[in-house]
Write a protein that holds these residues in place. Sequence first.
Motif, mmCIF file in Angstrom:
data_model
loop_
_atom_site.group_PDB
_atom_site.id
_atom_site.type_symbol
_atom_site.label_atom_id
_atom_site.label_comp_id
_atom_site.label_asym_id
_atom_site.label_seq_id
_atom_site.Cartn_x
_atom_site.Cartn_y
_atom_site.Cartn_z
ATOM 1 N N GLY A 170 43.533 -0.376 -31.510
ATOM 2 C CA GLY A 170 44.336 -1.398 -31.507
ATOM 3 C C GLY A 170 43.872 -2.600 -30.939
ATOM 4 N N VAL A 171 43.202 -2.464 -29.677
ATOM 5 C CA VAL A 171 42.465 -3.773 -29.131
ATOM 6 C C VAL A 171 41.203 -4.311 -30.150
ATOM 7 C CG1 VAL A 171 41.044 -4.625 -27.482
ATOM 8 C CG2 VAL A 171 42.849 -2.969 -26.880
ATOM 9 N N LEU A 172 40.625 -3.468 -31.013
ATOM 10 C CA LEU A 172 39.644 -3.796 -31.644
ATOM 11 C C LEU A 172 40.108 -4.494 -32.792
ATOM 12 C CD1 LEU A 172 36.554 -3.592 -32.431
ATOM 13 C CD2 LEU A 172 36.906 -1.258 -33.007
ATOM 14 N N LEU A 173 41.263 -4.058 -33.398
ATOM 15 C CA LEU A 173 41.927 -4.410 -34.387
ATOM 16 C C LEU A 173 42.508 -5.696 -34.388
ATOM 17 C CD1 LEU A 173 43.474 -4.287 -37.342
ATOM 18 C CD2 LEU A 173 45.096 -2.906 -36.349
ATOM 19 N N LEU A 174 43.007 -6.347 -33.196
ATOM 20 C CA LEU A 174 43.458 -7.606 -32.861
ATOM 21 C C LEU A 174 42.160 -8.410 -32.533
ATOM 22 C CD1 LEU A 174 46.309 -6.626 -30.312
ATOM 23 C CD2 LEU A 174 46.557 -7.485 -32.780
ATOM 24 N N GLU A 175 41.261 -7.895 -32.175
ATOM 25 C CA GLU A 175 40.012 -8.668 -32.017
ATOM 26 C C GLU A 175 39.409 -9.140 -33.572
ATOM 27 O OE1 GLU A 175 37.801 -7.514 -27.761
ATOM 28 O OE2 GLU A 175 37.365 -6.425 -29.852
ATOM 29 N N LEU A 228 49.808 -3.864 -32.498
ATOM 30 C CA LEU A 228 50.539 -3.969 -31.447
ATOM 31 C C LEU A 228 51.429 -2.580 -31.357
ATOM 32 C CD1 LEU A 228 52.396 -7.416 -32.081
ATOM 33 C CD2 LEU A 228 50.767 -6.991 -30.132
ATOM 34 N N LEU A 229 51.544 -1.884 -32.152
ATOM 35 C CA LEU A 229 51.721 -0.517 -32.119
ATOM 36 C C LEU A 229 50.831 0.516 -31.439
ATOM 37 C CD1 LEU A 229 53.661 0.280 -35.751
ATOM 38 C CD2 LEU A 229 54.645 -0.201 -33.451
ATOM 39 N N CYS A 230 49.639 0.153 -31.607
ATOM 40 C CA CYS A 230 48.539 1.023 -30.945
ATOM 41 C C CYS A 230 48.333 0.726 -29.710
ATOM 42 C CB CYS A 230 47.282 0.757 -31.909
ATOM 43 S SG CYS A 230 47.269 1.270 -33.467
ATOM 44 N N VAL A 231 48.708 -0.362 -29.195
ATOM 45 C CA VAL A 231 48.379 -0.761 -27.776
ATOM 46 C C VAL A 231 49.697 -0.753 -26.823
ATOM 47 C CG1 VAL A 231 46.459 -2.422 -28.367
ATOM 48 C CG2 VAL A 231 48.693 -3.415 -27.939
ATOM 49 N N GLN A 232 50.566 -0.058 -27.131
ATOM 50 C CA GLN A 232 51.804 0.028 -26.361
ATOM 51 C C GLN A 232 51.505 0.942 -24.900
ATOM 52 O OE1 GLN A 232 55.805 0.441 -29.108
ATOM 53 N NE2 GLN A 232 54.092 1.772 -30.026
ATOM 54 N N LYS A 233 52.290 0.667 -23.986
ATOM 55 C CA LYS A 233 52.110 1.369 -22.756
ATOM 56 C C LYS A 233 52.178 2.928 -22.910
ATOM 57 C CE LYS A 233 54.013 1.761 -18.072
ATOM 58 N NZ LYS A 233 55.022 1.067 -17.249
ATOM 59 N N ASP A 251 54.337 6.600 -27.651
ATOM 60 C CA ASP A 251 54.995 5.514 -28.675
ATOM 61 C C ASP A 251 53.835 5.038 -29.631
ATOM 62 O OD1 ASP A 251 57.532 5.831 -27.768
ATOM 63 O OD2 ASP A 251 57.009 3.953 -26.401
ATOM 64 N N ARG A 252 52.595 5.372 -29.296
ATOM 65 C CA ARG A 252 51.678 4.795 -30.230
ATOM 66 C C ARG A 252 51.527 5.974 -31.376
ATOM 67 N NH1 ARG A 252 47.395 5.203 -25.132
ATOM 68 N NH2 ARG A 252 48.705 3.687 -23.838
ATOM 69 N N PRO A 253 51.114 5.420 -32.446
ATOM 70 C CA PRO A 253 50.873 6.395 -33.682
ATOM 71 C C PRO A 253 49.630 7.041 -33.533
ATOM 72 C CG PRO A 253 50.250 4.182 -34.445
ATOM 73 C CD PRO A 253 50.738 3.942 -33.063
ATOM 74 N N THR A 254 49.214 8.166 -34.279
ATOM 75 C CA THR A 254 48.444 8.874 -34.376
ATOM 76 C C THR A 254 47.392 8.021 -35.468
ATOM 77 O OG1 THR A 254 49.015 10.016 -36.405
ATOM 78 C CG2 THR A 254 49.195 11.207 -34.050
ATOM 79 N N PRO A 300 57.162 -2.661 -32.505
ATOM 80 C CA PRO A 300 56.342 -2.430 -30.962
ATOM 81 C C PRO A 300 57.152 -3.156 -29.506
ATOM 82 C CG PRO A 300 55.324 -4.388 -32.196
ATOM 83 C CD PRO A 300 56.588 -3.819 -32.899
ATOM 84 N N THR A 301 56.573 -2.368 -28.873
ATOM 85 C CA THR A 301 56.951 -3.019 -27.274
ATOM 86 C C THR A 301 55.959 -3.721 -26.657
ATOM 87 O OG1 THR A 301 56.242 -0.937 -26.203
ATOM 88 C CG2 THR A 301 58.418 -0.775 -26.788
ATOM 89 N N GLU A 302 56.399 -4.487 -25.802
ATOM 90 C CA GLU A 302 55.365 -5.418 -25.200
ATOM 91 C C GLU A 302 54.247 -4.705 -24.589
ATOM 92 O OE1 GLU A 302 55.210 -9.339 -22.164
ATOM 93 O OE2 GLU A 302 57.139 -8.321 -22.576
ATOM 94 N N PRO A 303 53.174 -4.851 -24.703
ATOM 95 C CA PRO A 303 51.905 -4.207 -23.834
ATOM 96 C C PRO A 303 52.418 -4.527 -22.263
ATOM 97 C CG PRO A 303 50.918 -5.611 -25.646
ATOM 98 C CD PRO A 303 52.291 -5.991 -25.397
ATOM 99 N N ALA A 304 52.224 -3.364 -21.690
ATOM 100 C CA ALA A 304 52.537 -3.296 -20.196
ATOM 101 C C ALA A 304 52.000 -4.526 -19.213
ATOM 102 C CB ALA A 304 52.650 -2.144 -19.660
ATOM 103 N N PHE A 305 50.702 -4.164 -19.549
ATOM 104 C CA PHE A 305 49.700 -5.034 -18.412
ATOM 105 C C PHE A 305 48.369 -5.105 -19.017
ATOM 106 C CE2 PHE A 305 47.466 -1.843 -16.712
ATOM 107 C CZ PHE A 305 48.314 -0.555 -16.567
#
Length: 438
Positions: free
Chosen positions: A309-314, A371-376, A380-383, A401-406
């Motif tokens: 998920g991080v890599l996707l957003l990058e 954003l679904l992949c980086v959930q806390k 909740d994250r998909p496979t 998606p929910t907001e990334p926690a931190f």
Amino acid sequence: MLAARGTRRMSTGLRGVGTYDGLKENHFLIEGGKPKWIPIAASLSAVLGLALLSSFAFFIWRKRNSRDNEDSQEVQLLDLRGGNFVNEYPSNDFQGETVERSQEFPSIRLDIINAATKHFCDENKLGEGGFGPVYKGTLADGKEIAVKRLSRTSGQGLLEFKNEVMLIARLQHRNLVRLLGCCMEDNETLLVYEYMPNRSLDVYLFDSSLSVQLDWQRRFSIIIGIARGIVYLHEDSRLRIIHRDLKASNILLDGEMNPKISDFGMARIFSVNQTEANTNRVVGTYGYMAPEYAMEGLFSIKSDVFSFGVLLLEIISGKKNNRFYLYEHCESLLTFAWNLWSQGQGMQLIDPQLVQSCVEFEVLKCIHIGLLCVQKDPVDRPTMSSVILMLGSENLTLPKPTEPAFFVGRVVAESATPSADNNVCSANEVTLSNVSPR
């Protein structure tokens, strides 16, 4: 009597003179009536025989030593299956598997690698990672290779080497880099890979002059290729692999810009029914580690999903997560993306280089998936198989998606005497500890 003695002396002297005069040219061949060449020839024969015997013995020793080295190397490589992995790599991970020495652990002689890399000259050096330096080489048949050389000062290099040999030699997929062979000879520890002419994804992604070569269709293709490679690791290979260090620099690009996942030094093997594991040695890269892994040492396939998920957003933004930090709002790239998306302004996240080529529907869908992949919560994250389905579907309704926690991106040093003017903060007001970045 005196006369007789004198006569005898003269006779002796005359005999000596006569001998000298008569055999002058044979002085070096006759001594005391015996031919002088006999002991000389005997000495030469002995020396020659000794030289031939020594040469033969050296030849036999060298051949046997070479065979022993090869056998020793194969034994060492085979021993990697049950090697000491700091209690993190149980030997029963490979129970029931047959190891074919020539196919599972291909070895390449050191002299061949030295010739290919010109003895690891600086002009052939491609870069350096946690394992050690990487060199480009060209074999005698013209085939290009990349050689990882274990650094003598690397603390984790041998562990990574064992992991790579155990794992990637058994994995075959078009989106995984291919291991051609390895070498353990003369105190050298080497891994030989197929050469990737376009280097790694981060070289293009975070360089404004090179990122223009990655239009949207190219980036979307790279996203799908990475996802397919991870699905293979998690579900389709004969081993269930958790990579644990997915990041842009570990995605290599071949001549056609197809992505290939590399660097399995930190990877872990899961059994079929295993869902998660715990480790006391947290390894990885800041900005890509899932929160439960960075803080508690818990990892699973959902840890790799977070990194993806991080890599996707990058890839979409052209910004590096562990360098993106808004001090005013204490935002990471993840929370920044979530805020834009939740406000209906997701297109503001994209790399300016993509404005002309992007397909808005696909971009927004990819941001949503990221954003679904980086959930806390890992639950909740998909496979990754679900991610592939979402990437290929145009009508599938995605969950919110929910907001990334931190932000797990860097260690934030707390000031001993905090002041009101200090703008540096961590998103959850804690300092990360017990983390070992690469």
